[in-house]
Motif scaffolding. Structure first.
Motif, PDB file in Angstrom:
ATOM      1  N   CYS A 184     -60.760  15.987 -11.899  1.00 30.79           N
ATOM      2  CA  CYS A 184     -59.640  15.035 -11.932  1.00 30.79           C
ATOM      3  C   CYS A 184     -58.933  15.179 -13.282  1.00 30.79           C
ATOM      4  N   HIS A 185     -57.632  15.382 -13.241  1.00 30.32           N
ATOM      5  CA  HIS A 185     -56.850  15.644 -14.451  1.00 30.32           C
ATOM      6  C   HIS A 185     -55.697  14.646 -14.567  1.00 30.32           C
ATOM      7  N   THR A 186     -55.317  14.310 -15.794  1.00 28.04           N
ATOM      8  CA  THR A 186     -54.198  13.373 -15.996  1.00 28.04           C
ATOM      9  C   THR A 186     -52.881  13.976 -15.526  1.00 28.04           C
ATOM     10  N   GLY A 187     -52.724  15.290 -15.662  1.00 29.33           N
ATOM     11  CA  GLY A 187     -51.500  15.954 -15.218  1.00 29.33           C
ATOM     12  C   GLY A 187     -51.405  17.348 -15.792  1.00 29.33           C
ATOM     13  N   LEU A 188     -50.708  18.212 -15.096  1.00 32.33           N
ATOM     14  CA  LEU A 188     -50.521  19.585 -15.561  1.00 32.33           C
ATOM     15  C   LEU A 188     -49.762  19.586 -16.886  1.00 32.33           C
ATOM     16  N   GLY A 189     -50.295  20.309 -17.881  1.00 34.61           N
ATOM     17  CA  GLY A 189     -49.627  20.412 -19.176  1.00 34.61           C
ATOM     18  C   GLY A 189     -49.844  19.240 -20.095  1.00 34.61           C
ATOM     19  N   LYS A 190     -50.626  18.228 -19.678  1.00 33.53           N
ATOM     20  CA  LYS A 190     -50.891  17.095 -20.557  1.00 33.53           C
ATOM     21  C   LYS A 190     -52.100  17.396 -21.445  1.00 33.53           C
ATOM     22  N   SER A 191     -52.137  16.771 -22.617  1.00 29.30           N
ATOM     23  CA  SER A 191     -53.110  17.153 -23.652  1.00 29.30           C
ATOM     24  C   SER A 191     -54.561  16.974 -23.206  1.00 29.30           C
ATOM     25  N   ALA A 192     -54.952  15.722 -22.970  1.00 28.14           N
ATOM     26  CA  ALA A 192     -56.355  15.439 -22.660  1.00 28.14           C
ATOM     27  C   ALA A 192     -56.731  15.898 -21.262  1.00 28.14           C
ATOM     28  N   GLY A 193     -55.749  15.937 -20.358  1.00 23.30           N
ATOM     29  CA  GLY A 193     -56.051  16.238 -18.971  1.00 23.30           C
ATOM     30  C   GLY A 193     -55.953  17.701 -18.588  1.00 23.30           C
ATOM     31  N   TRP A 194     -55.292  18.503 -19.432  1.00 25.34           N
ATOM     32  CA  TRP A 194     -55.135  19.920 -19.071  1.00 25.34           C
ATOM     33  C   TRP A 194     -55.255  20.848 -20.281  1.00 25.34           C
ATOM     34  N   ASN A 195     -54.367  20.720 -21.246  1.00 25.85           N
ATOM     35  CA  ASN A 195     -54.319  21.709 -22.332  1.00 25.85           C
ATOM     36  C   ASN A 195     -55.655  21.861 -23.065  1.00 25.85           C
ATOM     37  N   MET A 196     -56.225  20.737 -23.492  1.00 29.27           N
ATOM     38  CA  MET A 196     -57.472  20.803 -24.264  1.00 29.27           C
ATOM     39  C   MET A 196     -58.680  21.202 -23.405  1.00 29.27           C
ATOM     40  N   PRO A 197     -58.902  20.569 -22.236  1.00 30.79           N
ATOM     41  CA  PRO A 197     -60.084  20.977 -21.458  1.00 30.79           C
ATOM     42  C   PRO A 197     -59.996  22.401 -20.931  1.00 30.79           C
ATOM     43  N   ILE A 198     -58.862  22.782 -20.379  1.00 29.93           N
ATOM     44  CA  ILE A 198     -58.753  24.139 -19.832  1.00 29.93           C
ATOM     45  C   ILE A 198     -58.764  25.159 -20.957  1.00 29.93           C
ATOM     46  N   GLY A 199     -58.085  24.837 -22.078  1.00 28.71           N
ATOM     47  CA  GLY A 199     -58.131  25.735 -23.233  1.00 28.71           C
ATOM     48  C   GLY A 199     -59.548  25.923 -23.734  1.00 28.71           C
ATOM     49  N   THR A 200     -60.332  24.848 -23.771  1.00 30.70           N
ATOM     50  CA  THR A 200     -61.732  24.922 -24.216  1.00 30.70           C
ATOM     51  C   THR A 200     -62.575  25.740 -23.246  1.00 30.70           C
ATOM     52  N   LEU A 201     -62.400  25.494 -21.960  1.00 31.57           N
ATOM     53  CA  LEU A 201     -63.194  26.214 -20.957  1.00 31.57           C
ATOM     54  C   LEU A 201     -62.856  27.706 -20.953  1.00 31.57           C
ATOM     55  N   VAL A 202     -61.591  28.043 -21.176  1.00 30.12           N
ATOM     56  CA  VAL A 202     -61.198  29.452 -21.263  1.00 30.12           C
ATOM     57  C   VAL A 202     -61.745  30.072 -22.544  1.00 30.12           C
ATOM     58  N   ALA A 203     -61.616  29.327 -23.667  1.00 31.56           N
ATOM     59  CA  ALA A 203     -62.078  29.854 -24.962  1.00 31.56           C
ATOM     60  C   ALA A 203     -63.582  30.093 -24.956  1.00 31.56           C
ATOM     61  N   GLN A 204     -64.344  29.243 -24.259  1.00 29.49           N
ATOM     62  CA  GLN A 204     -65.802  29.397 -24.208  1.00 29.49           C
ATOM     63  C   GLN A 204     -66.237  30.320 -23.069  1.00 29.49           C
ATOM     64  N   ASP A 205     -65.246  30.923 -22.426  1.00 26.89           N
ATOM     65  CA  ASP A 205     -65.531  31.898 -21.353  1.00 26.89           C
ATOM     66  C   ASP A 205     -66.232  31.261 -20.158  1.00 26.89           C
ATOM     67  N   ILE A 206     -66.102  29.945 -20.038  1.00 27.53           N
ATOM     68  CA  ILE A 206     -66.660  29.255 -18.873  1.00 27.53           C
ATOM     69  C   ILE A 206     -65.754  29.513 -17.666  1.00 27.53           C
ATOM     70  N   ILE A 207     -64.441  29.422 -17.919  1.00 22.09           N
ATOM     71  CA  ILE A 207     -63.463  29.866 -16.914  1.00 22.09           C
ATOM     72  C   ILE A 207     -63.070  31.296 -17.260  1.00 22.09           C
ATOM     73  N   GLN A 208     -63.274  32.218 -16.335  1.00 22.31           N
ATOM     74  CA  GLN A 208     -62.931  33.625 -16.561  1.00 22.31           C
ATOM     75  C   GLN A 208     -61.447  33.822 -16.278  1.00 22.31           C
ATOM     76  N   TRP A 209     -60.718  34.244 -17.296  1.00 26.46           N
ATOM     77  CA  TRP A 209     -59.279  34.473 -17.125  1.00 26.46           C
ATOM     78  C   TRP A 209     -58.847  35.629 -18.009  1.00 26.46           C
ATOM     79  N   ALA A 210     -58.376  36.690 -17.370  1.00 23.58           N
ATOM     80  CA  ALA A 210     -58.004  37.900 -18.113  1.00 23.58           C
ATOM     81  C   ALA A 210     -56.616  37.798 -18.723  1.00 23.58           C
ATOM     82  N   GLY A 211     -55.838  36.791 -18.331  1.00 20.65           N
ATOM     83  CA  GLY A 211     -54.505  36.650 -18.887  1.00 20.65           C
ATOM     84  C   GLY A 211     -53.440  36.618 -17.813  1.00 20.65           C
TER      85      GLY A 211
END
Length: 685
Positions: free
Chosen positions: A126-153
């Motif tokens: 559950c997310h606050t909204g696409l592109g929002k800080s706490a609901g998208w940018n920070m969690p998805i950025g963290t999950l990508v940075a920690q390689d939990i979400i695999q994303w080649a770009g």
């Protein structure tokens, strides 16, 4: 006839003064917000209300002048700051002692569900909204940075597709309705109140209803009455209680902010209007609604420093995460060169010569950027439009506040000509120089005219003005010096009155500017100010008189000058070790943390070729032909590497940091850039 004329005149004046006051058009995105705004407008008639469907629609309306302001989260602050909208944050929400003008992005789960952040694959989110800080940018950025979400770009696929395939199902208001990211949504999946699971409380409700397994929200979202039933997911794969958000969070991010057009008068009108609201609680929403117009957790509003923009407000770390999610890197193969930032025409000319000489084959090691001031150069480095520059200790302090780090330091001791790394950084003495025949001492300095290398610089401003503040406890230095030249101050200041500018007689834009175009700027400039009788004292470094007395650059003789310092009579300039204002750190090359290694590598190579004993005599890094101290100080023997991981405060040392803390009791001694960078701590590591 005269009485009739007076009556008519007063009638006209009454009409003028009775004209309706300018209004602040507040943009709202829901019917409940419109109702609250209408009630505000009743309580304070200066407000009027404009309804749009989403924050983006409000941003467009503000850009067009159809609305004036709205409060948005960091993701929308970023969007508003893009070139096509060109809005900026003017006021921040303050959440009190717990977080002030920052908040924590957290991942909330139901207690006892037994999984950690590394176990989120296949869960429902559950997310606050696409592109929002706490609901998208920070969690998805963290999950990508920690390689939990695999994303080649982005070349592989959009990040939304990677997230959709990672989670079993999601509600991300604002995502494409046909995607899995809208599967859990209850309404139309829009970033508006038409979607019940939109925003903080909506995302939490999505979790509370059992629809999702995890909600990405801010730390103040979970109601006190529900805290015992929920936990936080930590980045180390553990869990903590809801109140342990300081230790267990995804990121600390800037508070929501009011955005508007870049118009100082409009900014002041909005601030005055909000500050003047009476008999109405801006930070309260009628149940069942929450966070209407402002977050209910807001304790007060804080006016942001002038010249704040979205980049400075969000900070380099936040912007880096955004860029990684949006893949805004420059297309094509990255240039192997470092981009050096030069200030003013003379430095740019030297940099261009350096760039040409740095060519190897078809590629250069140095490319040149330029800006009118050091602060503008620092902004370019922060934004990755430039990579490095050499600055004085005071500017290292500002750069550090803005997240930059010292990479190399100028070494003035010929004993270190090989420039191998040593633990002790180079330093120099800050001194006060007067004419021998003037009778000026430190004791009778008050009321004299002063010559400074530049506002905010170490030897020329921070050290002497810090000492003077310690004596007077008065931040108005124009009460101490009758006039002077401190390049970088407002041209109307008495401490700009003695500046010479470029020498033009009419419309001299260079006067009191912090660049080589001002003839009294820098060490040699401050001494010239003294020599040409524009001042009674010059604040410079201990070698300035010696370096300016070699018969090549200036006609000064050492015997004409004396040093003054507290508690002593004037002494010859050679006695700087016993009569100085402070021993201070040398100038340093600053850059972004991630660029440090490459900057050091290239500069080592460049000084091997073009340093004091370089192999290529066609160019010299530490010599200035058309000015003084261009790019580097002319007294530099070599550049020494600063140990990796050294912070700006470690580099400057405790004595210097203490001096700066004292001087910063006078808030006006900080530049607009430093004020913006240090406005709230979440901008810094």
């Amino acid at each position: 006839m005269k009485p009739l004329l007076l009556v008519a005149l007063f009638g006209c004046l009454a009409t003028v003064f009775a004209a309706p006051a300018e209004t602040v058009k507040w943009c709202v995105i829901s019917e409940p917000e419109l109702q609250k705004c209408t009630e505000l407008a009743t309580a304070a008639s200066i407000f009027s209300c404009v309804k749009r469907e989403s924050p983006l629609d409000c941003i467009i309306a503000i850009k067009a002048g159809e609305a004036d302001a709205i409060t948005v989260d960091g993701g929308d602050v970023y969007t508003a700051g893009l070139n096509n909208y060109d809005l900026h944050p003017i006021i921040a929400e303050d959440y009190g002692a717990a977080s002030e003008t920052c908040y924590y992005a957290v991942a909330v789960v139901k207690k006892g569900t037994g999984f950690g952040i590394r176990d989120l694959r296949g869960k429902k989110s559950c997310h606050t909204g696409l592109g929002k800080s706490a609901g998208w940018n920070m969690p998805i950025g963290t999950l990508v940075a920690q390689d939990i979400i695999q994303w080649a770009g982005i070349e592989d696929r959009k990040v939304e597709e990677a997230v959709s395939s990672f989670f079993n199902a999601s509600c991300v208001p604002g995502a494409e309705r046909s995607s899995g990211l809208c599967k859990l949504c209850k309404g139309d999946c829009s970033k508006s109140q038409r979607e019940p699971y939109y925003d903080y409380n909506g995302a939490f409700q999505c979790l509370a209803d059992g629809v999702g397994d995890v909600a990405f929200v801010k730390h103040l979202t979970v109601p006190d009455s529900d805290k015992a039933n929920y936990e936080l997911l930590c980045k180390d794969n553990t869990r903590q209680s809801i109140d342990n958000y300081r230790l267990c969070n995804l990121a600390r991010v800037p508070a929501h902010a009011v955005i508007s057009r870049k118009d100082p008068q409009l900014t002041q009108l909005i601030w005055n209007s909000l500050s003047g609201v009476q008999n109405f609680n801006l930070f309260s929403s009628k149940p069942p609604y929450k966070n209407l117009m402002f977050k209910d957790s807001t304790q007060k509003l804080v006016k942001l420093p002038p010249n704040m923009d979205s980049f400075l407000y969000l900070g380099a770390q936040y912007m880096s995460i955004l860029r990684s999610l949006k893949k805004e890197q420059t297309p094509g193969v990255a240039s192997p060169a470092i981009k050096w930032c030069a200030v003013g025409h003379a430095e740019t000319a030297k940099c261009d010569t350096w760039s040409i000489n740095s060519l190897t084959g078809n590629s250069a090691s140095i490319e040149c950027q330029n800006a009118p001031t050091v602060d503008e150069c620092l902004k370019k480095i922060m934004r990755k439009e430039a990579d490095a520059m050499a600055v004085d200790g005071g500017q290292v302090y500002t750069a550090g506040k803005c997240g930059l780090v010292p990479a190399m330091v100028e070494q003035y001791d010929s004993g270190f000509i090989q420039c191998s790394f040593v633990s002790a950084a180079s330093s120099y003495y800050a001194v006060a120089v007067v004419k021998k025949s003037s009778g000026v001492t430190w004791a009778n300095l008050k009321g004299k005219r002063s010559c400074h290398t530049g506002f905010g610089r170490t030897a020329g401003w921070n050290i002497p003005m810090g000492l003077i503040y310690d004596q007077t406890k008065d931040c108005d230095f124009t009460k101490f010096f009758s006039s002077g030249c401190a390049p970088g101050l407002e041209p109307s200041s008495p401490l700009c009155r003695q500046c010479k500018g470029s020498g033009q007689t009419v419309g001299d834009e260079a006067k009191c500017k912090a660049s080589a175009n001002e003839q009294y700027y820098g060490y040699t400039g401050a001494l010239r100010c003294l020599a040409e009788d524009a001042g009674d004292v010059a604040f410079v470094k201990h070698t300035t008189v010696l370096e300016s007395s070699d018969g090549r650059k200036l006609f000064y003789t050492i015997n004409l000058y004396r040093l003054i310092c507290p508690g002593k009579d004037p002494v010859p300039v050679s006695e700087y070790q016993t009569c100085h204002l402070a021993s201070v750190p040398a100038h340093a090359v600053v850059t972004r943390p991630e660029s440090r290694s490459e900057v050091v590598r290239i500069l080592h190579d460049q000084q091997t070729k073009f340093g004091t004993s370089g192999s290529d005599p066609t160019f010299r890094l530490f010599q200035s032909e058309n000015g003084n101290n261009l790019l580097f100080k002319d007294s530099t023997k070599c550049l020494q590497e600063v140990a990796s991981g050294t912070s700006y405060s470690q580099f400057l040392g405790q004595e210097y940091m203490s001096a700066m803390s004292g001087l910063r009791q006078c808030t006006e001694t900080a530049s607009d850039l430093e004020k913006s960078c240090s406005f709230h701590s979440c901008q810094q590591d």
